[in-house]
Design a protein around this motif. Structure first.
Motif, PDB file in Angstrom:
ATOM      1  N   ARG A   7       6.073   8.268  -5.228  1.00  0.00           N
ATOM      2  CA  ARG A   7       5.208   7.383  -4.436  1.00  0.00           C
ATOM      3  C   ARG A   7       6.012   6.223  -3.842  1.00  0.00           C
ATOM      4  O   ARG A   7       5.840   5.851  -2.686  1.00  0.00           O
TER       5      ARG A   7
ATOM      6  N   SER B 172      -0.220   1.424  -0.871  1.00  0.00           N
ATOM      7  CA  SER B 172      -1.544   1.529  -1.494  1.00  0.00           C
ATOM      8  C   SER B 172      -2.527   0.798  -0.591  1.00  0.00           C
ATOM      9  O   SER B 172      -2.273  -0.360  -0.218  1.00  0.00           O
ATOM     10  N   GLY B 173      -3.628   1.470  -0.252  1.00  0.00           N
ATOM     11  CA  GLY B 173      -4.573   0.885   0.704  1.00  0.00           C
ATOM     12  C   GLY B 173      -5.005  -0.523   0.314  1.00  0.00           C
ATOM     13  O   GLY B 173      -4.938  -1.458   1.113  1.00  0.00           O
ATOM     14  N   SER B 174      -5.436  -0.682  -0.942  1.00  0.00           N
ATOM     15  CA  SER B 174      -5.959  -1.985  -1.347  1.00  0.00           C
ATOM     16  C   SER B 174      -4.851  -3.039  -1.467  1.00  0.00           C
ATOM     17  O   SER B 174      -5.135  -4.235  -1.509  1.00  0.00           O
TER      18      SER B 174
ATOM     19  N   THR C 270      -5.655   7.768  -5.127  1.00  0.00           N
ATOM     20  CA  THR C 270      -5.062   8.502  -4.004  1.00  0.00           C
ATOM     21  C   THR C 270      -5.697   9.891  -3.895  1.00  0.00           C
ATOM     22  O   THR C 270      -6.110  10.308  -2.811  1.00  0.00           O
TER      23      THR C 270
END
Ligand code: DP6
Length: 325
Positions: free
Chosen positions: A65, A137-139, A192
């Motif tokens: 990742r 990471s989106g957040s 994810t």
């Protein structure tokens, strides 16, 4: 060498599902506040080859990742005509205690983004920093900023077409997050994988429609410091996200019997004492009790009475920052 520190955030209007999974472009906008603690430090160093080490054990998946995040950061910075050194090594020093239901990815990838940006010759804007973080990471995009923060789609389809923006600064409204984490052996499917299945829920399209109004109501509630309004939209949105999770393929049941018991008791306490406190749950059974200062003591006592639960307390924080190097 460049070091940055960051913290998690708690979403009031939740991000669930992407319109582009690789670039982590969210399907809808979201709203959160950044927490004051616990923190994660990330050191980025120019190296001969990619490497990542951590004070916590890293799985092969974790390492992959980081690698993908770095590739995507190169890709995005290229669009800005900015070049990173070809190889970077990372060290992650996490102070997030295990079992408190605070996902560390928002803190880790926002700190990574700020540390990497520190190696560039040119300063990036806050929106650009949020894009760098979102690629991990989106957040994490939201933890780049302090106070109350949105993650907003900008209406285009590029790698930079969702950015974080501050709605109100850290001292705008004194809110606390009293986190009650029931001990659990429940196996967690990571966000994810969960985001990737969100669109299989028959409820997903409705969620995307309804979230627009909840997002604008949530922002308005924050700006007006209207706790009752915030409670209504935040609780509705959290339960709506969990409905979506539970109806997607494969279904994800993150909430446990303990979660439901805690929220029922919290509702009874709120009714009995007219307390400004709301609940919200992310991808796990942990209950975040968000309250105004006047309710803090009572909610803390309530939390301490929960058997077999780990408790953690945070206030609103100032977001990711470069700390040295
Ligand atoms: C339920 O940002 O953790 O916490 O991009 O895969 O790291 P990845 O997902 P993540 O998703 C957050 C999901 C959530 C809701 C929220 O924080 O908005």
């Amino acid at each position: 060498m460049s070091t940055a520190r960051s913290t998690p955030n708690i979403a009031l209007i939740k991000y669930w599902g992407n319109r582009n999974n690789d670039w982590r472009l969210p399907a809808a906008d979201s709203l959160s506040f950044t927490l004051s603690e616990p923190c994660v430090d990330v050191i980025a160093t120019v190296a001969d080859s990619f490497a990542v080490t951590s004070t916590k054990e890293l799985s092969e998946k974790d390492v992959e990742r980081f690698k993908r995040h770095l590739e995507l950061m190169h890709e995005y910075l290229n669009t800005l005509n900015l070049k990173l050194p070809e190889h970077l090594a990372f060290h992650v020093d996490s102070h997030i205690p295990p079992g408190i239901g605070l996902a560390s990815s928002a803190a880790v990838f926002s700190a990574t983004a700020i540390a990497v940006a520190g190696l560039l010759e040119q300063e990036l804007t806050t929106e650009q920093l949020s894009v760098l973080a979102r690629l991990g990471s989106g957040s994490a995009a939201r933890s780049v900023l302090g106070g109350f923060v949105t993650l907003e789609n900008t209406g285009t389809d590029g790698i930079d077409s969702a950015v974080a923006r501050q709605v109100a600064p850290v001292d705008h409204w004194e809110l606390w997050d009293i986190v009650i984490a029931p001990s659990t052996t429940h196996k967690k499917v990571g966000s994810t994988e969960g985001h990737a299945g969100a669109a299989t829920s028959p409820h997903f399209v409705q969620r995307l429609q309804d979230i627009r109004l909840r997002q604008s109501n949530g922002i308005e509630a924050v700006l007006m410091r209207d706790f009752e309004k915030l409670q209504t939209v935040a609780e509705a949105d959290s339960l709506d996200m969990h409905h979506c999770m539970a109806t997607q393929q494969p279904p994800l049941h993150y909430l446990s019997n303990e979660t439901y018991r805690i929220i029922r008791e919290l509702e009874a306490l709120r009714r009995g004492q007219h307390l400004p406190v709301l609940y919200t749950m992310d991808a796990g059974p942990t209950v975040h009790c968000i309250c105004e200062a006047e309710a803090k003591k009572t909610v803390e006592t309530f939390a301490s009475q929960q058997s077999d639960c780990t408790i953690f307390i945070a206030k609103i924080g100032s977001g990711a920052e470069r700390i040295k190097g």
